[in-house]
Design an enzyme around this catalytic site. Structure first.
Site, short mmCIF file in Angstrom:
data_model
loop_
_atom_site.label_atom_id
_atom_site.label_comp_id
_atom_site.label_asym_id
_atom_site.label_seq_id
_atom_site.Cartn_x
_atom_site.Cartn_y
_atom_site.Cartn_z
N CYS A 2 -59.55 148.96 -80.82
CA CYS A 2 -59.31 149.37 -82.19
C CYS A 2 -58.97 148.14 -83.02
O CYS A 2 -58.31 147.22 -82.56
CB CYS A 2 -58.18 150.37 -82.34
SG CYS A 2 -58.45 151.91 -81.47
N GLY A 101 -53.36 150.95 -80.07
CA GLY A 101 -52.44 151.04 -78.94
C GLY A 101 -52.39 152.46 -78.42
O GLY A 101 -53.27 153.27 -78.72
#
Ligand code: M6R
Length: 611
Positions: A2, A101
């Site tokens: 990401c 995360g």
């Protein structure tokens, strides 16, 4: 995994965010989204698929605002879909969050927040952060984020905006990378430097447990308890063109072609002209520590693990230290024995790989000296190590690691010479000779790059192009080359490929050999050449399709091979650096001829920051 980008200033945040996201697309590319605050409202555009889809959507629904956050996703919780793509919001769509995360306690938080009235729209862990910030929000976004994060367990880098605070962007980090870029009357947040290199070179590397409130005219950083933190503003000296393809069709091809210069850069400052010693001051180890060393443990993942395997051959042979090479995800969950005088060497391009990071934490707790081989300056692993050898390879954007690999082996070669000399295993004359061999590597790589016709021809040959499966074999220093060649082919072309030590062939894989199986054999001149030729004959005897990688001038190998890719004559211990190049090119051309997106292969992301 990401990528996040945020902007606060006077320009249109959306242009800056999208340009940054394009540079971070290597981190994940299954969906994307942007949220901006404008005229008292929070507006958002999301799309599924690669960022070009977002570009199209934004053309139809243009957004314009001086404050916004954006995200490109590699799905962990919930399928790639618009509803699961970031940013995520609170019930009233007042607060928007982007996150990189994994929130480990998100299930408990979710249940608790639901009881308090939170209305979850997605299956993601990230959405809990938006509702948590809402829960603690009393007009001060910075305070609410600090408080919310006290409830969160896991890894995160986040960017948060709130429509009631149009002059503030809040960012925080624990375990996932995050930088803040500082400009003139503007500021940026990003997962990685290339995202903002066009706009500023002044960067703050946010550390674990820190939260940053960013305004147009300044910033403040505190820990979760509100204690002020001061960080040094660093200047990034990367060339902005490093983040562009510069005329190449793919980053991967550009990075393969950069390797002669990359190896020179890895050597730069470590071996000066005419010198017979290596200097690695950033390693932060004393001569005495090197002399007392009893064991080296290399921990890494993927391609970096293969570089570590080459490192083992070099270090054991020329420095006479026992070396273990461990997959970081295994090391961290074993109970590894760390004797006194053990050095642990994590190897990593990104410096952010979650398993490698955790492995060094385990090693440090057990008393090991940790010296990392890292490419990204200031990355988590570099910072958490006692010392570093930076590979100085420049940004690697293609998901398939190429120049990072050859620079990692070069770093091992440098360390080997230094360690070998310090421990009295290598004489100064031997060290000097090895340095000369290292200096010759860039020209040898260039030779391979200048003689690509054969690899291009082979890559179009249906027996390779349409193969279902391929076997890669090598021995000794080039056993890891076989593993790496197979990984390159499988990850970008989706042809199933396995790498084996050629001596293992008779213990199982030979059962696979048929007239449809390409077997790539690294048979360059060296101590095990004859053994490799015997293995090749065994494959031919079973009608396997042998594609040999051999040393220029070896005409005899043609008698046993369907095709041959040559490299120039090479000092055997350093030959894996050169052998890597035809194998990278072969994988690249086969994959592009099969119509695969080599820079963004299916299901992969460049930087594996979750387990
Ligand atoms: O950033 P790192 O070097 O720690 O990454 C390790 C692996 O994830 C990486 O090498 C991966 O195997 C690449 N896709 C290989 O091309």
């Amino acid at each position: 995994m990401c990528g996040i980008v945020g902007y606060i200033g006077k320009k249109n945040a959306v242009d800056i965010i999208m340009s940054g996201l394009h540079r971070l697309e290597y981190r994940g590319y299954d969906s994307a989204g942007v949220a901006v605050i404008r005229n008292g409202s929070l507006d958002c555009v999301k799309s599924v698929g690669k960022l070009v889809k977002m570009d199209e959507k934004l053309k139809q629904n243009p957004l314009d605002s001086p404050l916004g956050i954006g995200h490109t996703r590699w799905a962990t919780h919930g399928v790639p879909s618009e509803v699961n793509s970031h940013p995520h919001f609170d019930n009233d769509m007042e607060i928007a969050v982007v996150h990189n995360g994994i929130i480990e306690n998100y299930q408990e938080l979710r249940e608790e927040l639901k009881k308090g009235g939170a209305n979850f729209r997605s299956q993601t862990d990230t959405e809990t952060i938006a509702h948590l910030v809402r829960k603690y929000y009393q007009g001060d976004l910075f305070a609410a984020v600090k408080r919310a994060l006290q409830d969160v367990e896991g890894a995160y880098a986040i960017g948060v905006v709130c429509k009631k605070n149009p002059d503030v962007m809040v960012a925080a980090r624990h375990g996932s990378p995050l930088i803040v870029g500082l400009g003139d009357g503007e500021a940026f947040i990003a997962s990685d430097v290339p995202a903002i290199m066009k706009y500023t070179r002044k960067v703050l590397y946010i550390d674990n447990g820190q939260v940053c409130e960013i305004r147009r005219d300044g910033y403040k950083i505190e820990d979760l308890k509100g204690n002020p933190v001061t960080l040094e503003v660093k200047t990034v000296d990367w060339d902005d063109s490093a983040a562009e393809k510069e005329g190449y069709p793919h980053f991967m091809l550009k990075e393969i072609n950069q390797q002669p210069d990359v190896i020179k850069n890895t050597l730069r400052g470590r071996v000066t002209e005419g010198s017979d010693t290596v200097q690695l001051p950033d390693m932060q180890v004393t001569e005495q520590e090197l002399k007392d060393l009893k064991k080296i443990v290399i921990v890494s993942c993927g391609t970096a693990w293969h570089a570590g395997l080459v490192g083992k051959y070099l270090l054991e042979k020329f420095a006479q230290v026992p070396v273990e090479v461990d997959i970081a995800s295994e090391y961290r969950y074993r109970d590894p024995i760390v004797y006194p005088n053990t050095m642990v060497i994590p190897v990593t391009q990104s410096g952010e790989t979650a398993d490698t990071l955790e492995a060094i934490r385990v090693a440090k707790k057990k008393g090991a000296k940790v010296v990392s081989i890292v490419n990204v300056v200031g990355s988590s692993i570099a910072r958490e190590s006692h010392g570093v050898i930076y590979t100085q390879a420049g940004p690697e954007i293609g998901v398939a690691s190429t120049k990072a690999y050859t620079s990692q082996i070069t770093a091992f070669a440098l360390f080997t010479i230094w360690l070998g000399e310090t421990r009295g295993v290598l004489s100064k004359a031997q060290g000097r000779e090895m340095i000369a061999h290292l200096r010759a590597i860039p020209d040898k790589i260039q030779w391979v790059l200048d003689h690509q016709e054969e690899v291009i021809r082979c890559s179009k040959d249906p027996k390779y192009l349409n193969a279902q499966s391929a076997l890669y074999l090598g021995r000794s220093y080039n056993f890891p080359s076989a593993l790496e060649g197979a990984l390159k082919l499988k990850e970008i072309s989706y042809i199933h490929a396995e790498g084996y030590g050629a001596g293992e062939m008779k213990h199982g894989p030979i059962a696979l050999v048929t007239d449809e199986l390409p077997v790539v054999c690294v048979a360059t001149k060296g101590d095990t050449y004859d053994k490799m030729v015997s293995n090749i004959q065994e494959i031919r005897a079973r009608s396997g399709i042998v594609l040999s990688v051999a040393t220029e001038g070896d005409e005899a190998i043609k008698n046993h091979s369907a095709d041959v890719l040559y490299i120039p004559e090479c000092y055997e211990p350093f030959s894996p650096i050169v052998v890597a190049v035809p194998l990278q090119l072969f994988a690249y051309y086969v994959a592009t001829n099969r119509g695969c997106d080599v820079d963004q292969p299916r299901n992969l992301a460049k930087s594996v920051t979750v387990e």
